[in-house]
Design a protein around this motif. Structure first.
Motif, short mmCIF file in Angstrom:
data_model
loop_
_atom_site.label_atom_id
_atom_site.label_comp_id
_atom_site.label_asym_id
_atom_site.label_seq_id
_atom_site.Cartn_x
_atom_site.Cartn_y
_atom_site.Cartn_z
N THR A 162 4.71 23.74 54.54
CA THR A 162 4.65 25.09 55.10
C THR A 162 3.45 25.86 54.56
N GLY A 163 3.11 26.89 55.31
CA GLY A 163 2.06 27.81 54.91
C GLY A 163 2.54 29.22 55.22
N THR A 164 1.69 30.20 55.00
CA THR A 164 2.08 31.59 55.17
C THR A 164 1.17 32.29 56.17
N ALA A 165 1.78 33.09 57.03
CA ALA A 165 1.03 33.97 57.93
C ALA A 165 1.20 35.38 57.40
N ARG A 166 0.10 36.01 57.00
CA ARG A 166 0.15 37.39 56.49
C ARG A 166 -0.16 38.31 57.65
N LEU A 167 0.74 39.27 57.88
CA LEU A 167 0.66 40.12 59.06
C LEU A 167 0.21 41.54 58.73
N THR A 168 -0.68 42.07 59.57
CA THR A 168 -1.06 43.47 59.50
C THR A 168 -1.03 43.98 60.93
N VAL A 169 -0.07 44.85 61.22
CA VAL A 169 0.07 45.40 62.57
C VAL A 169 0.08 46.92 62.43
N ILE A 170 -0.80 47.58 63.19
CA ILE A 170 -0.91 49.03 63.12
C ILE A 170 -0.73 49.61 64.51
N PRO A 171 0.13 50.58 64.76
CA PRO A 171 1.03 51.17 63.79
C PRO A 171 2.26 50.30 63.52
N TRP A 172 2.75 49.55 64.52
CA TRP A 172 3.88 48.65 64.31
C TRP A 172 3.99 47.74 65.53
N GLY A 173 4.78 46.68 65.39
CA GLY A 173 5.03 45.79 66.53
C GLY A 173 6.15 44.82 66.22
N GLN A 174 6.86 44.45 67.27
CA GLN A 174 7.85 43.39 67.13
C GLN A 174 7.06 42.08 67.03
N VAL A 175 7.50 41.18 66.17
CA VAL A 175 6.78 39.94 65.93
C VAL A 175 7.59 38.77 66.48
N TYR A 176 6.98 38.03 67.40
CA TYR A 176 7.58 36.82 67.96
C TYR A 176 6.72 35.64 67.54
N VAL A 177 7.37 34.57 67.09
CA VAL A 177 6.66 33.35 66.75
C VAL A 177 7.22 32.24 67.61
N VAL B 164 -2.44 30.73 65.97
CA VAL B 164 -2.85 30.48 64.59
C VAL B 164 -2.51 29.05 64.20
N THR B 165 -3.32 28.51 63.33
CA THR B 165 -3.05 27.19 62.77
C THR B 165 -2.71 27.38 61.30
N VAL B 166 -1.49 26.98 60.96
CA VAL B 166 -1.00 27.12 59.59
C VAL B 166 -1.23 25.80 58.87
N ARG B 167 -1.81 25.91 57.68
CA ARG B 167 -2.06 24.72 56.86
C ARG B 167 -1.16 24.78 55.62
N ALA B 168 -0.73 23.62 55.19
CA ALA B 168 0.20 23.53 54.05
C ALA B 168 -0.37 24.20 52.81
N GLY B 169 0.47 25.05 52.20
CA GLY B 169 0.10 25.69 50.95
C GLY B 169 -0.97 26.77 51.07
N ARG B 170 -1.36 27.13 52.29
CA ARG B 170 -2.40 28.14 52.49
C ARG B 170 -1.85 29.31 53.28
N SER B 171 -2.63 30.40 53.28
CA SER B 171 -2.22 31.55 54.07
C SER B 171 -3.30 31.87 55.09
N VAL B 172 -2.85 32.42 56.21
CA VAL B 172 -3.75 32.83 57.27
C VAL B 172 -3.43 34.28 57.59
N SER B 173 -4.45 35.10 57.77
CA SER B 173 -4.22 36.52 58.10
C SER B 173 -4.20 36.70 59.60
N VAL B 174 -3.24 37.49 60.06
CA VAL B 174 -3.11 37.80 61.47
C VAL B 174 -3.04 39.32 61.57
N GLU B 175 -4.02 39.92 62.23
CA GLU B 175 -4.09 41.38 62.32
C GLU B 175 -4.14 41.83 63.77
#
Length: 102
Positions: free
Chosen positions: A37-52, A88-99
């Motif tokens: 697994t990896g991590t997706a770091r989210l930044t949504v302004i002002p807000w949003g429902q998140v679907y994956v 997004v492409t998630v890589r093991a042990g890494r994080s990806v930023s999604v804004e």
């Protein structure tokens, strides 16, 4: 007192029946947990429902990150009628930023 004893008994029986089903399926969930697994770091302004991958995962903020299996994922943000999509492409042990800013 005797009326109280039978009430917990049906609940326990129902749970035991349910537990028997997943117990047989326990090896199946063990295989996905072995997936890197990896991590997706989210930044949504002002807000949003998140679907994956089509499934609602929460609202950002306060949701700031998701742990996802390695591989490609479609992330969708919804704020009222506004919709934004990201691949997004998630890589093991890494994080990806999604804004996204609405």
């Amino acid at each position: 007192p005797q009326g109280s004893a039978p009430a917990p008994t049906p609940r326990v029986s129902a749970r035991q029946g349910s537990a028997s089903g997943p117990a047989a399926g326990a090896p199946s969930p063990a295989a996905p947990s072995a997936v890197a697994t990896g991590t997706a770091r989210l930044t949504v302004i002002p807000w949003g429902q998140v679907y994956v991958d089509g499934k609602l995962r929460g609202v950002s903020p306060p949701l700031k990150q998701l742990t996802l299996p390695e591989g490609r994922h479609e992330i969708e943000f919804r704020n009222g009628d506004a919709v934004a999509r990201r691949s997004v492409t998630v890589r093991a042990g890494r994080s990806v930023s999604v804004e996204h800013r609405f």
